[in-house]
Each structure stands twice: as structure tokens, then as C-alpha cells.
Design a protein around this motif. Structure first.
Motif, PDB file in Angstrom:
ATOM      1  N   LEU A   1       9.639  16.875   2.088  1.00 27.41           N
ATOM      2  CA  LEU A   1       8.533  17.833   2.127  1.00 27.41           C
ATOM      3  C   LEU A   1       8.336  18.389   3.533  1.00 27.41           C
ATOM      4  CD1 LEU A   1       5.874  16.304  -0.299  1.00 27.41           C
ATOM      5  CD2 LEU A   1       7.559  18.118  -0.727  1.00 27.41           C
ATOM      6  N   SER A   2       8.563  17.564   4.535  1.00 29.25           N
ATOM      7  CA  SER A   2       8.469  18.031   5.912  1.00 29.25           C
ATOM      8  C   SER A   2       9.527  19.105   6.190  1.00 29.25           C
ATOM      9  CB  SER A   2       8.630  16.846   6.864  1.00 29.25           C
ATOM     10  OG  SER A   2       8.571  17.291   8.193  1.00 29.25           O
ATOM     11  N   LYS A   3      10.753  18.870   5.741  1.00 30.89           N
ATOM     12  CA  LYS A   3      11.813  19.869   5.903  1.00 30.89           C
ATOM     13  C   LYS A   3      11.481  21.156   5.154  1.00 30.89           C
ATOM     14  CE  LYS A   3      15.666  16.689   6.520  1.00 30.89           C
ATOM     15  NZ  LYS A   3      16.897  16.136   5.923  1.00 30.89           N
TER      16      LYS A   3
ATOM     17  N   PRO B   1       6.402   7.337  -0.407  1.00 32.16           N
ATOM     18  CA  PRO B   1       6.647   7.911   0.921  1.00 32.16           C
ATOM     19  C   PRO B   1       8.069   8.432   1.128  1.00 32.16           C
ATOM     20  CG  PRO B   1       6.413   5.517   1.067  1.00 32.16           C
ATOM     21  CD  PRO B   1       6.080   5.908  -0.348  1.00 32.16           C
ATOM     22  N   ARG B   2       8.986   8.143   0.203  1.00 33.80           N
ATOM     23  CA  ARG B   2      10.349   8.655   0.375  1.00 33.80           C
ATOM     24  C   ARG B   2      10.402  10.174   0.313  1.00 33.80           C
ATOM     25  NH1 ARG B   2      13.767   8.907  -4.731  1.00 33.80           N
ATOM     26  NH2 ARG B   2      12.269   8.965  -6.418  1.00 33.80           N
TER      27      ARG B   2
ATOM     28  N   SER C   1       7.210   7.192  -8.963  1.00 33.84           N
ATOM     29  CA  SER C   1       7.815   7.670  -7.714  1.00 33.84           C
ATOM     30  C   SER C   1       8.135   9.161  -7.742  1.00 33.84           C
ATOM     31  CB  SER C   1       9.084   6.878  -7.414  1.00 33.84           C
ATOM     32  OG  SER C   1      10.041   7.104  -8.441  1.00 33.84           O
ATOM     33  N   ALA C   2       7.745   9.862  -8.796  1.00 33.70           N
ATOM     34  CA  ALA C   2       8.102  11.277  -8.945  1.00 33.70           C
ATOM     35  C   ALA C   2       7.375  12.160  -7.937  1.00 33.70           C
ATOM     36  CB  ALA C   2       7.778  11.743 -10.362  1.00 33.70           C
ATOM     37  N   LEU C   3       7.989  13.300  -7.675  1.00 32.58           N
ATOM     38  CA  LEU C   3       7.363  14.371  -6.914  1.00 32.58           C
ATOM     39  C   LEU C   3       6.685  15.292  -7.922  1.00 32.58           C
ATOM     40  CD1 LEU C   3       6.922  15.944  -4.247  1.00 32.58           C
ATOM     41  CD2 LEU C   3       9.087  17.125  -4.739  1.00 32.58           C
ATOM     42  N   HIS C   4       5.414  15.545  -7.717  1.00 32.19           N
ATOM     43  CA  HIS C   4       4.656  16.446  -8.588  1.00 32.19           C
ATOM     44  C   HIS C   4       4.599  17.821  -7.934  1.00 32.19           C
ATOM     45  CE1 HIS C   4       2.896  13.253 -11.188  1.00 32.19           C
ATOM     46  NE2 HIS C   4       3.187  12.529 -10.128  1.00 32.19           N
ATOM     47  N   LEU C   5       4.923  18.843  -8.703  1.00 35.44           N
ATOM     48  CA  LEU C   5       4.798  20.223  -8.241  1.00 35.44           C
ATOM     49  C   LEU C   5       3.932  20.969  -9.242  1.00 35.44           C
ATOM     50  CD1 LEU C   5       5.313  22.813  -6.688  1.00 35.44           C
ATOM     51  CD2 LEU C   5       7.545  22.976  -7.816  1.00 35.44           C
ATOM     52  N   THR C   6       2.814  21.463  -8.752  1.00 37.67           N
ATOM     53  CA  THR C   6       1.943  22.288  -9.577  1.00 37.67           C
ATOM     54  C   THR C   6       2.052  23.720  -9.091  1.00 37.67           C
ATOM     55  OG1 THR C   6       0.423  20.443  -9.916  1.00 37.67           O
ATOM     56  CG2 THR C   6      -0.418  22.646 -10.389  1.00 37.67           C
TER      57      THR C   6
ATOM     58  N   MET D   1       0.849  -1.177   0.000  1.00 32.98           N
ATOM     59  CA  MET D   1       0.000   0.000   0.000  1.00 32.98           C
ATOM     60  C   MET D   1       0.896   1.242   0.000  1.00 32.98           C
ATOM     61  SD  MET D   1      -2.924   0.959   2.735  1.00 32.98           S
ATOM     62  CE  MET D   1      -3.444   2.619   2.921  1.00 32.98           C
ATOM     63  N   THR D   2       0.520   2.245  -0.765  1.00 30.47           N
ATOM     64  CA  THR D   2       1.308   3.467  -0.812  1.00 30.47           C
ATOM     65  C   THR D   2       0.609   4.548  -0.012  1.00 30.47           C
ATOM     66  OG1 THR D   2       0.215   4.192  -2.825  1.00 30.47           O
ATOM     67  CG2 THR D   2       2.256   2.954  -3.092  1.00 30.47           C
ATOM     68  N   ASN D   3       1.395   5.422   0.540  1.00 28.82           N
ATOM     69  CA  ASN D   3       0.876   6.595   1.231  1.00 28.82           C
ATOM     70  C   ASN D   3       1.103   7.772   0.314  1.00 28.82           C
ATOM     71  OD1 ASN D   3       0.390   5.107   3.601  1.00 28.82           O
ATOM     72  ND2 ASN D   3       2.531   5.304   4.178  1.00 28.82           N
ATOM     73  N   SER D   4       0.240   8.766   0.428  1.00 25.40           N
ATOM     74  CA  SER D   4       0.504   9.963  -0.349  1.00 25.40           C
ATOM     75  C   SER D   4       0.952  11.055   0.605  1.00 25.40           C
ATOM     76  CB  SER D   4      -0.739  10.400  -1.130  1.00 25.40           C
ATOM     77  OG  SER D   4      -1.767  10.784  -0.243  1.00 25.40           O
TER      78      SER D   4
END
Length: 167
Positions: free
Chosen positions: A156-158, A150-151, A126-131, A1-4
Motif C-alpha cells: 500500500l505504501s508503494k 501488516p503484510r 488476511s485479505a486486502l479490502h478495496l471499496t 496484536m494486529t495493526n491496520s
């Protein structure tokens, strides 16, 4: 299962958008792909240029970072990893990404891709999406980061902490 994981930020100036790019760029490594979406003039190229220039400056290198609108791809040697900047606005067939070598770069390099919808089925899961979105105020931008892998959570928290913490 993946987390977003998601993060929403607001930039009040081009300089602040560039500063967000610099902070994100500092945490990127081989195999990281950032997909930059948004309308023309939303700041995709500004974001990519600031990120690239900051990574080059960290190596005491300073060079012009042109938009790859006509070449489709520009590459930068960061010593331990290559950074690929792709602008796929003119791409007509998603299979052309194979000829460009982007599929392999997605695994080995840092990749910034403008107009990622042109990748079709070749978008890395696995990409990071930036809109980036414009607002009623021409200087303001809404930045929405999202990923299913989740990597990206730690980075993103930082980024969120640095946006709200001391500068």
C-alpha cells in the motif's frame, strides 16, 4: 496484536482506476486475496479486468477477461501461480464457496473477489479490502484500501507513492 493499514485514493477516470489496478497487481503473489466491494457500477469489474490483463500481458498473453457473473469463478494460469476472479453476486449460501474451491484458492492462488460480503464467515482475515465508491462526478471514484494484516503495509505504501509520484 494486529495493526491496520489503510490507503485512500481518488481516481479521475476509468483509465486511472485501471492504472491503480495494474500497480497493485504487480505486487500480488500466492495467497493474496483482494476483496472488491462497492455498488453496481462502481468499477469492481473494471479494476479486476485491468489487473488480470496486466498480469497476463507480463507473460505475453492476451485474452478476453469476461466477468464471472454467471460462472461465479474464472481462473487464469500465470505460470507460477493461478489467479482466481470470483463474482459472488449470485451466491446464495456462503457454504457454496467450499464447493467452488475458493477456500483452498485463498491459500494457494491470487484471488480477486467481487461481492465479498457473500462469503460470510469464509472471508480470509488476511485479505486486502478495496471499496470503490462513486462520487458526484460520474468519472471519479474513491478507492479505500484497508487490511488488518501488516503484510499489506509495504504494498500500500508503494501504491500511495506511485499515485503521488511521477507517472
Amino acid at each position: 496484536m494486529t495493526n491496520s493499514c489503510t490507503l485512500r485514493l481518488t481516481s479521475t477516470s476509468p483509465e486511472q482506476t485501471a492504472a491503480i489496478a495494474v500497480r497493485l497487481g504487480a505486487g500480488l503473489g500466492a495467497g493474496d486475496v483482494v476483496l472488491l466491494s462497492g455498488p453496481v457500477g462502481a468499477g469492481k469489474s473494471l479494476f479486476a479486468r485491468a489487473l488480470i490483463q496486466s498480469r497476463l500481458a507480463a507473460l505475453d498473453r492476451f485474452e478476453d477477461v469476461p466477468s464471472p457473473s454467471f460462472t461465479l469463478v474464472q481462473t487464469y494460469d500465470l505460470d507460477i501461480v493461478e489467479l482466481w476472479h470470483a463474482d459472488l453476486y449470485r451466491l446464495t449460501d456462503p457454504h457454496d464457496v467450499l464447493e467452488l474451491g475458493l477456500d483452498q484458492a485463498f491459500e494457494e492462488a491470487i484471488c480477486l473477489v467481487e461481492w465479498p460480503e457473500r462469503l460470510g464467515a469464509f472471508q480470509p482475515a488476511s485479505a486486502l479490502h478495496l471499496t470503490l465508491q462513486t462520487t458526484d462526478d460520474p468519472a471519479f471514484r474513491a478507492l479505500h484500501f484497508s487490511a488488518v494484516d501488516p503484510r499489506w503495509t509495504g504494498l500500500l505504501s508503494k501504491l500511495a507513492h506511485s499515485q503521488h509520484g511521477p507517472t
